[in-house]
Design an enzyme around this catalytic site. Structure first.
Site, PDB file in Angstrom:
ATOM      1  N   THR A  89       0.818  -1.208   0.000  1.00  0.00           N
ATOM      2  CA  THR A  89       0.000   0.000   0.000  1.00  0.00           C
ATOM      3  C   THR A  89       0.856   1.264   0.000  1.00  0.00           C
ATOM      4  O   THR A  89       1.869   1.355   0.697  1.00  0.00           O
ATOM      5  CB  THR A  89      -0.921   0.010   1.229  1.00  0.00           C
ATOM      6  OG1 THR A  89      -1.753  -1.148   1.186  1.00  0.00           O
ATOM      7  CG2 THR A  89      -1.798   1.257   1.253  1.00  0.00           C
ATOM      8  N   GLY A  98       2.626  -2.987   8.341  1.00  0.00           N
ATOM      9  CA  GLY A  98       2.854  -3.342   9.729  1.00  0.00           C
ATOM     10  C   GLY A  98       4.293  -3.746   9.984  1.00  0.00           C
ATOM     11  O   GLY A  98       4.958  -4.311   9.101  1.00  0.00           O
ATOM     12  N   GLU A 113     -26.757  10.210  27.933  1.00  0.00           N
ATOM     13  CA  GLU A 113     -28.051  10.919  27.936  1.00  0.00           C
ATOM     14  C   GLU A 113     -29.182   9.992  27.501  1.00  0.00           C
ATOM     15  O   GLU A 113     -30.132  10.408  26.840  1.00  0.00           O
ATOM     16  CB  GLU A 113     -28.001  12.155  27.022  1.00  0.00           C
ATOM     17  CG  GLU A 113     -27.004  13.214  27.464  1.00  0.00           C
ATOM     18  CD  GLU A 113     -27.306  13.746  28.870  1.00  0.00           C
ATOM     19  OE1 GLU A 113     -28.484  13.799  29.245  1.00  0.00           O
ATOM     20  OE2 GLU A 113     -26.345  14.088  29.570  1.00  0.00           O
TER      21      GLU A 113
END
Length: 640
Positions: free
Chosen positions: A154, A193, A403
């Site tokens: 990539t 990675g 909420e």
């Protein structure tokens, strides 16, 4: 059925006892949990092996995940390296091999936070794409960790479109070398990675050029760091790309090359070869170069998708049994209106509570989904924290819970709707927002062509019809259950799925109705009303297009009319696409407010990503090298 022995699942709980609600759930199981486990594992022997691996890993303090959530990126990375190095010792100690039955369970037992995962991809690439001679040279070195491999495919400007990769490899017949270059910033390798700080070598994909002719994407083995002191090799610029949405333990990296020379033998040549005179020979399809990434994609479905989903389901279901939101029976807990003083318990408060509950739930759901769509639409870079999207997503995702949790709130709205429906059915007055419950007209959608679906009256009435139908059918279901002898609270509990669906439909209808009425009131000058009308139409038709079943259910909209909806919807996308950038410019956010390398006003995204990544403190030499990588590499160091 006898109570299942849960001691083996307790994970060393200091409490020493199982929650009685969970125990009760397990006692009434209609199947053998152990047999289902074996079925999922592929047999009782596989279950035994998996549990043995888990026991060995979890009993070793080096693999502990304690305090992981409080670690910095550097600390998580160092821990991942420590675990990876220790894992090699553990495998030798336990007699586990990469071809053994235990190996597939190790990653699951480690829960992911371990380095060198791309080292396996590096080896797999060489095994699949390399010649016998290359395999014989590189695989033993990689197996013994005399080098640490990565996989550089990539690029900053190119992800899944492999043919568009811009890194170049030019063959020099005079020196029998390939000259590797990153011709521009978008060609920089980005995301691999283990590249940021760990890897010494990588399988790199580049466009092959011979005598000026491009032969497409090919894989090359490239050394990027010294095996002596881990410094970057000449012509190499590499580092960590910075914080991400997750996987902070993985040193995803960037890589730039400037006239980096590698020997001709370093092009993986099982299927393609460049001979000394520059002759290009292919013995297989170029598509084989994509095989490694395909196998990685398949494997991650289990490791990175299915397993985490299983964990999430386990956590949520167990917690839902233990956690009590409120009492089921009426009168045993206070509702919102019950908490008000007696003189404040007016219909207005009840209406506001009901509507605010439903719209909070619907809006936060839609907005969370929208941010996720935006993040995905940005591809790999959207996953980078530097895009600004992960923090927005995690922030807005929480809004679905704080909420008031959304499902609970939708049930509050549903309670209001059912009460109003029953009142309307008996001729009593109802609030203005729900007068349609008394005045709805049965029938069919009157649209004759696709342009009719750009009429607010047409689509608003369609939404109204669906909302009425769902509220009506749910109320009928409640009544049937009660008449059959069910208590009111039990009947309500059995209908919660339909109740939530009805509440969503009501909120969607009101939103479309208010949107259309607001647009109608806008001034026609400056083209504002026109573009807002397009957006209103798009919102309405998107809702129909995305929920076809609700509108087709009773034939109110026919299949032919749904085709008209689709056609008008797609037409609107093309129209609004032209105004997309001006529309978001109208929000008038400054670059500092956005704080996004991808969303800046000037659009210089790749330059910002690179500049921001360079500022990351993770790009300083890590103690992990001196403590773990250097001893690992030097203990078995050999000349390559």
């Amino acid at each position: 059925m006898a109570l299942l022995d849960t001691s083996k699942y307790s994970q060393g709980s200091v409490l020493g006892s199982v929650n009685p609600d969970l125990a009760s759930e397990r006692q009434t199981a209609s199947f053998s949990v152990e047999k289902l486990t074996a079925l999922l594992d592929g047999g009782t022997e596989q279950t035994r092996i998996r549990r043995a691996v888990v026991e060995a890993i979890e009993s070793d303090p080096v693999f502990s995940r304690e305090n992981q959530y409080f670690q910095t990126q550097n600390e998580r990375y160092e821990a991942a390296v420590r675990k990876a190095v220790h894992l090699q010792r553990k495998m030798n100690e336990m007699g586990w091999t990469e071809n053994g039955p235990e190996y597939k369970y190790i990653y699951r037992a480690l829960s992911g936070d371990v380095a060198f995962l791309l080292h396996r991809v590096f080896m797999r690439s060489i095994s699949v794409l390399g010649s016998d001679k290359q395999i014989a040279k590189w695989i033993p070195l990689a197996t013994q960790y005399r080098l640490i491999g990565s996989y550089a495919q990539t690029e900053l400007g190119h992800g899944t479109y492999l043919q568009g990769l811009e890194t170049t490899a030019v063959f020099d017949t005079a020196t029998q070398e390939f000259i590797l270059n990153t011709p521009k910033i978008s060609a920089m390798k980005w995301w691999p990675g283990d590249m940021g700080r760990s890897a010494t070598h990588t399988v790199l994909f580049a466009q092959l050029y011979i005598h000026g002719k491009c032969y497409g994407i090919h894989p090359f083995i490239v050394q990027i760091r010294s095996l002596q002191d881990h410094s970057l090799c000449p012509g190499i610029t590499a580092g960590d790309i910075g914080p991400k949405m997750n996987f902070e333990h993985t040193d995803n990296g960037y890589l730039m090359l400037k006239n980096v020379r590698i020997p001709r033998e370093n092009m993986l040549s099982k299927f393609c070869e460049v001979r000394p005179d520059g002759t290009y020979v292919r013995t297989g399809s170029q598509q084989i170069n994509y095989f490694t990434m395909t196998t990685v994609r398949i494997s991650l479905i289990s490791d990175e998708v299915i397993t985490p989903m299983m964990k999430a389901c386990t956590i949520a279901i167990r917690y839902s049994v233990v956690r009590r939101q409120s009492k089921l029976k009426p009168g045993s807990s206070a509702s919102w209106t019950d908490l008000l003083p007696q003189h404040q318990r007016s219909p207005v408060h009840f209406i506001l509570h009901a509507l605010s509950s439903g719209f909070k739930a619907v809006i936060t759901h839609h907005c969370t989904a929208a941010v996720e769509i935006c993040l995905r639409a940005c591809g790999g870079h959207g996953y980078s924290q530097l895009s600004g999207l992960p923090s927005l997503y995690t922030k807005i995702l929480a809004s679905c819970i704080y909420e008031g949790e959304n499902t609970i709130l939708l049930l509050q709205t549903a309670r209001f709707l059912i009460k109003c429906f029953m009142a309307a059915s008996s001729g009593q007055p109802v609030p203005p927002s729900v007068t349609y419950l008394a005045a709805v007209k049965p029938g069919k959608c009157p649209a004759k062509n696709k342009l009719d679906f750009l009429s607010p009256d047409i689509y608003t009435e369609a939404y109204q019809h669906v909302a009425f139908r769902l509220i009506n059918s749910t109320a009928a279901k409640l009544q049937d259950l009660i008449q059959s002898g069910a208590k009111k609270h039990d009947a309500w509990n059995q209908c919660t799925v339909q109740l939530v669906q009805a509440a969503k439909a009501h909120c969607h209808y009101i939103t479309v109705k208010n949107f259309a009425e607001t647009v109608e009131k806008l001034e026609t000058k400056a083209g504002i009303q026109k573009i807002m009308k397009h957006l209103c139409d798009l919102f309405a038709l998107h809702g129909i297009f995305s929920n076809t079943g609700a509108f087709l259910h009773d034939g109110y909209i026919s299949a032919a009319q749904m085709d008209m909806v689709t056609s008008s919807y797609l037409d609107l996308l093309a129209i609004i696409r032209k105004d997309a950038v001006p529309l978001v410019d109208a929000f008038d956010f400054t670059d500092k407010s956005l704080n996004s390398a991808l969303g800046s006003y000037d659009g210089q995204v790749y330059q910002r990503l690179y500049e921001w990544a360079q500022k990351s403190p993770t790009n300083k030499m890590s103690p992990a090298y001196e403590r773990y990588l250097k001893p690992l590499l030097h203990n078995t160091l050999s000349k390559l």
